[in-house]
Enzyme design. Sequence first.
Site, short mmCIF file in Angstrom:
data_model
loop_
_atom_site.label_atom_id
_atom_site.label_comp_id
_atom_site.label_asym_id
_atom_site.label_seq_id
_atom_site.Cartn_x
_atom_site.Cartn_y
_atom_site.Cartn_z
N GLU A 209 0.87 -1.32 -0.04
CA GLU A 209 0.05 -0.01 0.08
C GLU A 209 0.81 1.26 0.03
O GLU A 209 0.28 2.16 -0.62
CB GLU A 209 -1.01 0.08 1.14
CG GLU A 209 -2.08 -0.99 1.32
CD GLU A 209 -1.68 -2.37 1.67
OE1 GLU A 209 -0.64 -2.96 1.96
OE2 GLU A 209 -2.67 -3.14 2.17
N HIS B 16 3.56 1.54 -1.66
CA HIS B 16 3.82 1.91 -3.26
C HIS B 16 2.61 2.51 -3.82
O HIS B 16 2.57 3.36 -4.81
CB HIS B 16 4.36 0.84 -3.88
CG HIS B 16 5.72 0.23 -3.28
ND1 HIS B 16 5.70 -1.09 -2.75
CD2 HIS B 16 6.81 0.65 -3.43
CE1 HIS B 16 6.95 -1.15 -2.32
NE2 HIS B 16 7.67 -0.20 -2.92
N GLN C 203 16.96 8.77 1.17
CA GLN C 203 17.04 8.62 -0.10
C GLN C 203 16.44 9.60 -0.84
O GLN C 203 16.80 10.33 -1.74
CB GLN C 203 16.08 7.17 -0.36
CG GLN C 203 15.97 7.14 -1.81
CD GLN C 203 15.27 5.76 -2.23
OE1 GLN C 203 16.27 4.83 -2.22
NE2 GLN C 203 14.04 5.56 -2.32
N LYS D 279 4.84 0.40 6.40
CA LYS D 279 4.98 -0.74 5.47
C LYS D 279 6.19 -0.68 4.71
O LYS D 279 6.97 0.09 4.41
CB LYS D 279 3.73 -0.28 4.29
CG LYS D 279 2.47 -0.42 4.71
CD LYS D 279 1.58 -1.28 4.24
CE LYS D 279 0.03 -1.01 4.92
NZ LYS D 279 -0.80 -2.33 4.65
N ARG E 6 10.38 -5.51 3.07
CA ARG E 6 11.16 -6.44 3.93
C ARG E 6 10.57 -6.88 5.30
O ARG E 6 10.71 -7.74 5.92
CB ARG E 6 12.35 -5.71 4.48
CG ARG E 6 13.47 -5.52 3.41
CD ARG E 6 14.59 -4.97 3.77
NE ARG E 6 15.47 -5.11 2.68
CZ ARG E 6 16.21 -4.10 1.83
NH1 ARG E 6 15.68 -2.93 2.16
NH2 ARG E 6 17.10 -4.35 1.14
O1 PAF Z 1 13.19 2.83 -2.66
C1 PAF Z 1 13.66 1.90 -3.49
O2 PAF Z 1 12.78 1.06 -3.73
C2 PAF Z 1 14.84 1.90 -4.16
O3 PAF Z 1 15.88 2.47 -3.45
C3 PAF Z 1 14.71 2.98 -5.77
C4 PAF Z 1 14.38 4.19 -5.51
C5 PAF Z 1 13.59 2.04 -6.37
C6 PAF Z 1 15.92 2.65 -6.42
O4 PAF Z 1 16.37 1.33 -6.70
#
Ligand code: PAF
Length: 281
Positions: free
Chosen positions: A35, A37, A153, A184, A187
Amino acid sequence: MELLHNIEEVRNRVRSWKKDGFSVGLVPTMGYLHEGHQSLIKKAVEENDKVVVSIFVNPMQFGENEDLETYPRDINKDSKLCDETGADLIFNPEPEEMYKEGFCSYVDMNGLTTELCGKSRPIHFRGVMTVVTKLFNIVTPDRAYFGMKDAQQLCVIKRIVKDLNMDIDVIGCPIIREEDGLAKSSRNTYLNKEERKAALILYKTISLGKDLLVSGERDVNTIINKMKDNINKEPLAKIDYVEAVDLETVEKIDVIKGKVLIAMAVYIGKTRLIDNFTFEC
Ligand code: PAF
């Protein structure tokens, strides 16, 4: 919805969309979609005419003893979720398509990647930055969507886009949690029943940190130590880090001021989980 594996096919599809005047949103993922994503895809669908979801378990961002081989994959389930959520195209390349023989160019950064996850995963961000830059160059999106769970990130990607003058809006989306508060994550599937229960310590500790800040505590050491003590009460938990950093520079701070990110990585058994919250004052 289309499923493409080949870079040239994706480029051709996007070119034809752009020729017709469509805006394009990109949601980069490593698949095994949940969810979290889905919330990114929904936002991308709302804000763009066409949406590409990339699904690629990027070998370059995994360290030697990490979970590249065991990382969960299920392209059929992912395709269904993308289709139902309104995505137009999944880009699902093989590693050989992304990293052709002789590949030797990387995207790297000084600063921003040295604290938090960068400390315990030294090659991770170089891999992320390289693959995300490649995805940006392949898909040429107007907007790209990333979750706040991977807060560092997101900071790093916003910075590359700014520093390298990429004409892309990077949009950060809120952390999506299970009903009991666990963030969520693909992993989470590694956790057995006992570990799943123990993993709640992350959310409980996030809540503790927030409460301390809301009640007026501004000393970083006090906040971080109380958070660490709380995690240490859980026998299955082992702290990788709990740190407070400036949200823009990702540098360590002593006093809470401006926009702050409080982030943690904690092993529950063998599974490394991350969580965070931001605070502004
Ligand atoms: O967050 C993620 O799933 C990954 O680090 C990404 C941004 C798709 C890069 O592989």
